[in-house]
Scaffold this motif. Structure first.
Motif, PDB file in Angstrom:
ATOM      1  N   UNK A  76      48.947  27.512  56.196  1.00 20.65           N
ATOM      2  CA  UNK A  76      48.730  28.387  57.352  1.00 20.65           C
ATOM      3  C   UNK A  76      49.227  27.724  58.627  1.00 20.65           C
ATOM      4  N   UNK A  77      49.573  26.440  58.553  1.00 17.60           N
ATOM      5  CA  UNK A  77      50.054  25.699  59.720  1.00 17.60           C
ATOM      6  C   UNK A  77      51.577  25.811  59.778  1.00 17.60           C
ATOM      7  N   UNK A  78      52.070  26.325  60.902  1.00 20.10           N
ATOM      8  CA  UNK A  78      53.502  26.621  60.966  1.00 20.10           C
ATOM      9  C   UNK A  78      54.241  25.814  62.031  1.00 20.10           C
ATOM     10  N   UNK A  79      53.625  24.729  62.518  1.00 20.61           N
ATOM     11  CA  UNK A  79      54.323  23.930  63.523  1.00 20.61           C
ATOM     12  C   UNK A  79      55.459  23.142  62.878  1.00 20.61           C
ATOM     13  N   UNK A 121      57.552  14.012  52.898  1.00 20.24           N
ATOM     14  CA  UNK A 121      56.802  13.511  51.756  1.00 20.24           C
ATOM     15  C   UNK A 121      57.510  13.801  50.434  1.00 20.24           C
ATOM     16  N   UNK A 122      58.478  14.720  50.486  1.00 20.49           N
ATOM     17  CA  UNK A 122      59.223  15.030  49.269  1.00 20.49           C
ATOM     18  C   UNK A 122      59.089  16.453  48.786  1.00 20.49           C
ATOM     19  N   UNK A 123      58.544  17.348  49.630  1.00 28.09           N
ATOM     20  CA  UNK A 123      58.479  18.755  49.240  1.00 28.09           C
ATOM     21  C   UNK A 123      59.878  19.345  49.208  1.00 28.09           C
ATOM     22  N   UNK A 124      60.067  20.329  48.336  1.00 33.01           N
ATOM     23  CA  UNK A 124      61.365  20.983  48.217  1.00 33.01           C
ATOM     24  C   UNK A 124      61.480  22.193  49.132  1.00 33.01           C
ATOM     25  N   UNK A 125      60.348  22.810  49.458  1.00 27.51           N
ATOM     26  CA  UNK A 125      60.381  23.984  50.321  1.00 27.51           C
ATOM     27  C   UNK A 125      59.005  24.166  50.936  1.00 27.51           C
ATOM     28  N   UNK A 126      58.939  25.083  51.908  1.00 24.83           N
ATOM     29  CA  UNK A 126      57.737  25.242  52.723  1.00 24.83           C
ATOM     30  C   UNK A 126      57.613  26.721  53.055  1.00 24.83           C
ATOM     31  N   UNK A 127      56.490  27.347  52.724  1.00 28.17           N
ATOM     32  CA  UNK A 127      56.287  28.768  53.003  1.00 28.17           C
ATOM     33  C   UNK A 127      54.984  28.935  53.761  1.00 28.17           C
ATOM     34  N   UNK A 128      55.068  29.622  54.904  1.00 27.35           N
ATOM     35  CA  UNK A 128      53.909  29.790  55.781  1.00 27.35           C
ATOM     36  C   UNK A 128      53.156  31.063  55.423  1.00 27.35           C
ATOM     37  N   UNK A 129      51.834  30.961  55.348  1.00 19.11           N
ATOM     38  CA  UNK A 129      50.982  32.129  55.128  1.00 19.11           C
ATOM     39  C   UNK A 129      50.829  32.914  56.425  1.00 19.11           C
ATOM     40  N   UNK A 130      50.705  34.224  56.354  1.00 20.54           N
ATOM     41  CA  UNK A 130      50.863  35.085  55.171  1.00 20.54           C
ATOM     42  C   UNK A 130      52.337  35.227  54.804  1.00 20.54           C
ATOM     43  N   UNK A 131      52.602  35.524  53.556  1.00 17.76           N
ATOM     44  CA  UNK A 131      53.976  35.630  53.087  1.00 17.76           C
ATOM     45  C   UNK A 131      54.106  36.836  52.157  1.00 17.76           C
ATOM     46  N   UNK A 132      55.327  37.268  51.948  1.00 16.55           N
ATOM     47  CA  UNK A 132      55.613  38.335  50.993  1.00 16.55           C
ATOM     48  C   UNK A 132      55.830  37.712  49.624  1.00 16.55           C
ATOM     49  N   UNK A 133      55.261  38.297  48.603  1.00 22.57           N
ATOM     50  CA  UNK A 133      55.400  37.734  47.269  1.00 22.57           C
ATOM     51  C   UNK A 133      56.855  37.746  46.805  1.00 22.57           C
ATOM     52  N   UNK A 156      54.279  19.918  61.209  1.00 20.47           N
ATOM     53  CA  UNK A 156      53.659  20.090  59.895  1.00 20.47           C
ATOM     54  C   UNK A 156      54.726  20.252  58.816  1.00 20.47           C
ATOM     55  N   UNK A 157      55.740  21.046  59.104  1.00 20.07           N
ATOM     56  CA  UNK A 157      56.805  21.266  58.118  1.00 20.07           C
ATOM     57  C   UNK A 157      57.573  19.971  57.863  1.00 20.07           C
ATOM     58  N   UNK A 158      57.848  19.243  58.924  1.00 23.38           N
ATOM     59  CA  UNK A 158      58.578  17.981  58.777  1.00 23.38           C
ATOM     60  C   UNK A 158      57.774  16.995  57.938  1.00 23.38           C
ATOM     61  N   UNK A 159      56.462  16.934  58.180  1.00 29.38           N
ATOM     62  CA  UNK A 159      55.623  16.009  57.411  1.00 29.38           C
ATOM     63  C   UNK A 159      55.698  16.317  55.922  1.00 29.38           C
ATOM     64  N   UNK A 160      55.584  17.591  55.576  1.00 29.85           N
ATOM     65  CA  UNK A 160      55.639  17.971  54.173  1.00 29.85           C
ATOM     66  C   UNK A 160      56.983  17.677  53.539  1.00 29.85           C
ATOM     67  N   UNK A 161      58.057  17.995  54.238  1.00 33.79           N
ATOM     68  CA  UNK A 161      59.395  17.747  53.712  1.00 33.79           C
ATOM     69  C   UNK A 161      59.672  16.256  53.583  1.00 33.79           C
TER      70      UNK A 161
END
Length: 231
Positions: free
Chosen positions: A80-83, A93-105, A86-91
């Motif tokens: 739910x964090x879209x700054x 760490x080795x994440x492949x992608x990042x999707x912010x809630x709410x999202x379309x399935x 936050x996205x840079x931290x996840x990426x």
């Protein structure tokens, strides 16, 4: 493909599992990072849909642990964090992608397809063995131009066989790959699925051109006939 959904909000977890299952994936769901480690120790997955904010062990901690162990399993973060931070931290760490809630399935499914395709090193949606062609995006199969109607579970088994063409896969390997933990009992029907697949794939072809073979006492193998028609 088999996906692990790690999301502590139970309603959201159920919705994601339902959507991925409907799309043809084999899916397991759990609710925190520690539970996810147990699932990952007991089965092989093609990707993880991972919530960031969770009790016991959050998504960042889980991913850091996996990467420290040398795992390169594809990970899609949900948050739910879209700054940007936050996205840079996840990426990082080795994440492949990042999707912010709410999202379309629909977007979630598209990102999972892209993530797993990239991880497999494939830029094509087409897999072939002999004259058998699978469209992994449309989840359809055809042989020598003839469409093969497949139920979702039949397609999942066939895709796994195609991705491991030439390798004998045991009953246990197929069961572990195709059925999730909650529905493991349904794997008793695997003989029926294999029988129907053989009829659909090898219908109206001579024995020398058959693709799906039973290896007595070991399992099944999908392989193209050798030149000259020898199986």
């Amino acid at each position: 493909m088999r996906i692990l959904v790690v999301e502590d909000t139970r309603d959201m977890n159920r919705l994601i599992v339902k959507a991925l299952t409907k799309a043809g994936y084999s899916v397991d769901g759990c609710f925190d990072g520690e539970e996810a480690l147990d699932y990952l120790a007991g089965a092989e997955y093609d990707g993880i849909v991972l919530d960031v904010m969770m009790p016991k062990m959050d998504g960042h901690q889980l991913l850091a642990k996996l990467r420290a162990q040398g795992s390169d399993i594809p990970v899609l973060f949900l948050t739910a964090r879209d700054s940007v931070a936050d996205r840079v931290e996840g990426l990082d760490l080795g994440a492949d992608d990042y999707l912010v809630k709410p999202f379309a399935f629909e977007e979630l499914l598209a990102r999972i397809r892209a993530m797993t395709r990239k991880h497999a090193g494939s830029r094509t949606d087409t897999l072939t063995v002999g004259d058998l062609v699978l469209d992994t995006r449309g989840r359809t199969a055809a042989r020598a131009g003839r469409d093969i109607p497949l139920l979702p579970k039949e397609y999942a088994i066939l895709e796994h066989l195609v991705r491991h063409a030439g390798t004998v896969l045991s009953r246990e390997q197929l069961e572990d790959r195709i059925w999730n933990y909650e529905k493991a009992g349904s794997s008793n029907n695997i003989d029926g699925y294999m029988s129907r697949l053989r009829k659909k794939i090898d219908a109206d072809v001579p024995e020398s051109q058959r693709l799906l073979h039973t290896v007595r006492g070991s399992g099944w193998v999908l392989r193209a006939p050798k030149e000259g028609g020898t199986p």
